[in-house]
Design an enzyme around this catalytic site. Structure first.
Site, short mmCIF file in Angstrom:
data_model
loop_
_atom_site.label_atom_id
_atom_site.label_comp_id
_atom_site.label_asym_id
_atom_site.label_seq_id
_atom_site.Cartn_x
_atom_site.Cartn_y
_atom_site.Cartn_z
CE LYS A 161 -2.07 2.78 2.88
NZ LYS A 161 -2.04 4.01 2.06
CD GLU A 203 10.38 13.20 10.38
OE1 GLU A 203 9.32 12.69 10.81
OE2 GLU A 203 11.14 12.60 9.59
CD GLU A 242 13.75 0.71 8.04
OE1 GLU A 242 14.40 1.64 8.55
OE2 GLU A 242 14.13 -0.47 8.06
CB CYS A 291 13.30 9.27 6.63
SG CYS A 291 14.37 8.26 5.60
P1 NAD Z 1 2.61 8.37 7.45
O1 NAD Z 1 3.07 7.63 8.64
O2 NAD Z 1 1.52 9.37 7.62
O3 NAD Z 1 2.06 7.35 6.33
C1 NAD Z 1 2.85 6.31 5.80
C2 NAD Z 1 1.95 5.24 5.21
O4 NAD Z 1 1.20 4.65 6.26
C3 NAD Z 1 0.92 5.75 4.20
O5 NAD Z 1 0.77 4.80 3.17
C4 NAD Z 1 -0.35 5.84 5.03
O6 NAD Z 1 -1.53 5.74 4.27
C5 NAD Z 1 -0.18 4.65 5.95
N1 NAD Z 1 -0.92 4.71 7.21
C6 NAD Z 1 -1.27 5.80 7.93
N2 NAD Z 1 -1.97 5.43 9.04
C7 NAD Z 1 -2.03 4.08 9.03
C8 NAD Z 1 -2.61 3.11 9.92
N3 NAD Z 1 -3.24 3.47 11.02
N4 NAD Z 1 -2.50 1.80 9.60
C9 NAD Z 1 -1.83 1.42 8.49
N5 NAD Z 1 -1.28 2.29 7.60
C10 NAD Z 1 -1.38 3.61 7.88
O7 NAD Z 1 3.90 9.02 6.80
P2 NAD Z 1 3.98 10.01 5.56
O8 NAD Z 1 3.50 11.35 5.95
O9 NAD Z 1 3.39 9.36 4.35
O10 NAD Z 1 5.58 10.06 5.33
C11 NAD Z 1 6.44 10.88 6.05
C12 NAD Z 1 7.09 10.14 7.21
O11 NAD Z 1 7.78 8.99 6.75
C13 NAD Z 1 8.16 10.98 7.91
O12 NAD Z 1 8.02 10.84 9.30
C14 NAD Z 1 9.47 10.35 7.44
O13 NAD Z 1 10.56 10.55 8.29
C15 NAD Z 1 9.08 8.91 7.33
N6 NAD Z 1 10.01 8.18 6.44
C16 NAD Z 1 10.91 7.30 6.99
C17 NAD Z 1 11.84 6.63 6.18
C18 NAD Z 1 12.86 5.67 6.75
O14 NAD Z 1 13.46 4.90 5.99
N7 NAD Z 1 13.10 5.67 8.05
C19 NAD Z 1 11.82 6.84 4.79
C20 NAD Z 1 10.88 7.74 4.27
C21 NAD Z 1 9.99 8.40 5.11
#
Ligand code: NAD
Length: 492
Positions: free
Chosen positions: A184, A394, A260, A295
């Site tokens: 997803k 962040e 991650e 990230c």
């Molecule tokens: P997010 O956590 O809002 O969403 C990530 C994914 O999770 C999306 O597909 C979203 O639809 C899904 N999601 C949201 N709530 C959920 C739930 N309750 N159950 C299951 N799935 C759910 O993050 P974002 O805003 O899309 O991305 C930004 C974040 O991602 C930042 O915090 C960034 O640091 C992090 N990030 C981390 C890495 C890493 O490798 N550590 C890499 C890229 C981004």
């Protein structure tokens, strides 16, 4: 060849990609906007439990009909190599879909993201016949061994900032290990991963092994995590969502999770870092690249007093040297923020940080000159103390704080963060100090004289503390998709 293209001429996938084909299912419609100019593009529907059930059934059928986990590992590798070749053959299309639908720039999506996606698939194809178990010591006439086995059906849930790369770090090792995968992607960037699934199906990856379902996190995402036939979850996203997924995975079958998550990564710049022009370019790129939506963004710059004034001036110059514009223009170097919602969140955080005592050195506002999309000025803040939101949280935008230190130990201690431990960099020509910093910094990834991953696939990615559990990429990246069984055979 010019890379600049007209985004209106690119055909976008729609629906979901389940069982090797595009499928449209009923569900609440979710509008999708091109980040750069906020024009509506092919919408998606929230798949929910219905789409998850369908993907699970397709995965079961795919696993049993293809014998994916049981065929010769080399045969799995052969199919994955074909998939990688097809990705390269379609790199231009994939790169365009990625650029128009996300913050990734066309100057990098074809030769970078798409070609690297093929590279990751190849890297894990090579692992197919290199998964090895263990024979343990026993008395005579007993055979005791540990075998590594796939889970069956696994899930990958990913964010919007590097849509196909982040997804491929999961789907390629999952498939190489013998699993079927349900992915997803973010509801903000759904198209490129569907395009990738279509390329896989056409290249001969058996139907049902690589499914993409679309929808919101708290509905479709949560349904994937809860499904009893999904054996493990690999997630990339925010720390808050990671915690919610871990809770849900525990409540619905004690499922392993790889998480991650977010970061607040320091860049420690010592006075002996070398040519300050070159160092300022890489330090600035580490917080303004992809408009800071990374990230591992180096959002806390910690500079030795002796060079701090000069270095700050160079960073300011660097933040002015960007060219903001649409992602489909090859001359653009600085993209928009992914959505107006994220723009408002970032600006709100900057305002709060200022009200809590931060001083703006440069930037600190929405880019009014580009009102067609959500652009934010590269921003440097100072006077950001440990209670300030600019330190605790962040930004996930092009914003960094600068602080100063006078001795190495002090600088090193300033790298620590109470919540995050994703990555860090140290910039110095003194290798003894560099290695002491690498030993001493509490983070899952440390770089010396660079900030950010190399395209090398062998370098694993994972965080300490609130930045996550487990690893993507490297050998650890495939181990995450395998479980271990101990077998004891008594033939006395
Ligand atoms: P997010 O956590 O809002 O969403 C990530 C994914 O999770 C999306 O597909 C979203 O639809 C899904 N999601 C949201 N709530 C959920 C739930 N309750 N159950 C299951 N799935 C759910 O993050 P974002 O805003 O899309 O991305 C930004 C974040 O991602 C930042 O915090 C960034 O640091 C992090 N990030 C981390 C890495 C890493 O490798 N550590 C890499 C890229 C981004």
């Amino acid at each position: 060849m010019t890379l600049t293209f007209n985004p209106d001429t690119v055909t976008l996938p729609s629906g979901h990609h389940i069982g090797g084909k595009f499928v449209s299912l009923p569900g609440e419609e979710i509008a999708v906007l091109r980040p750069s100019d906020q024009v509506a593009i092919s919408p998606i529907t929230d798949g929910g439990a219905n789409a998850v059930d369908m993907a699970v059934e397709a995965a079961k059928k795919g696993l049993s009909e293809s014998g994916w986990a049981k065929i010769k590992p080399r045969e799995r590798a052969r199919i994955l190599f074909r998939f990688a070749e097809a990705v390269e053959a379609n790199a231009e299309y994939l790169g365009r879909v990625e650029a128009l639908g996300s913050s990734r720039l066309i100057s990098g999506t074809i030769t970078g993201d798409a070609v690297r996606t093929a590279g990751v698939i190849r890297y894990y194809a090579e692992f197919c016949d290199k998964v090895e178990g263990l024979v343990t010591a026993t008395e005579d006439n007993v055979l005791s061994y540990v075998r590594k086995e796939p889970y069956g059906i696994v899930a990958g849930i990913v964010p919007w900032n590097f849509p196909i790369i982040t997804a491929t770090w999961k789907l390629a090792p999952a498939l190489a290990a013998g699993n079927a995968v349900i992915m997803k992607t973010s509801e903000l960037t759904p198209h490129s991963l569907m395009a990738l699934a279509d390329i896989a199906a056409k290249a001969g990856v058996p139907a049902g092994l690589f499914n993409v379902i679309n929808g919101l996190g708290h509905t479709t995402g949560a349904e994937i995590v809860k499904h009893p036939d999904v054996g493990m979850i690999s997630f990339t996203g925010s720390t808050k969502t990671g915690a919610a997924i871990m809770t849900l995975a525990a409540q619905s079958g004690i499922k392993p999770t790889v998480l991650e998550l977010g970061g607040k990564s320091p860049q420690l710049v010592l006075a002996d870092a070398g040519d300050l022009d070159a160092v300022s370019v890489r330090v600035a790129n580490a917080f303004i690249g992809n408009a800071g939506q990374v990230c591992t963004a180096g959002s806390r710059i910690i500079v030795e007093d002796k060079i701090a004034d000069e270095f700050t001036e160079k960073l300011i110059e660097r933040t002015k040297a960007i060219k903001a514009g649409p992602t489909w223009d090859e001359t653009t170097t600085f993209p928009s923020i992914i959505s107006t919602g994220q723009l408002a969140r970032i600006d709100g955080m900057v305002r709060e940080s200022i009200s809590q005592g931060a001083t703006v050195i440069t930037g600190g506002s929405v880019m009014e000159s580009r009102n067609e999309g959500p652009f934010y000025n590269p921003t440097l803040l100072t006077d950001v103390d440990e209670n300030n939101i600019g330190y605790t949280d962040e930004f996930f935008g092009p914003i960094a704080s600068i602080s100063r230190f006078s001795d190495f130990e002090e600088g090193l201690s300033m790298c620590a963060h109470p919540v995050y431990g994703l990555s860090a960099s140290v910039h110095t020509s003194d290798m003894a100090k560099a290695l002491k910093a690498a030993d001493g910094i509490e983070a899952g990834m440390v770089w010396v004289n660079q900030h950010g991953r190399d395209p090398e696939f062998t370098y694993q990615a994972g965080g300490y503390k609130g930045s996550g559990i487990g690893q993507d990429m490297g050998r650890a990246g495939i181990d995450a998709f395998l479980r271990e069984k101990a077998v004891w055979v008594n033939y006395r």
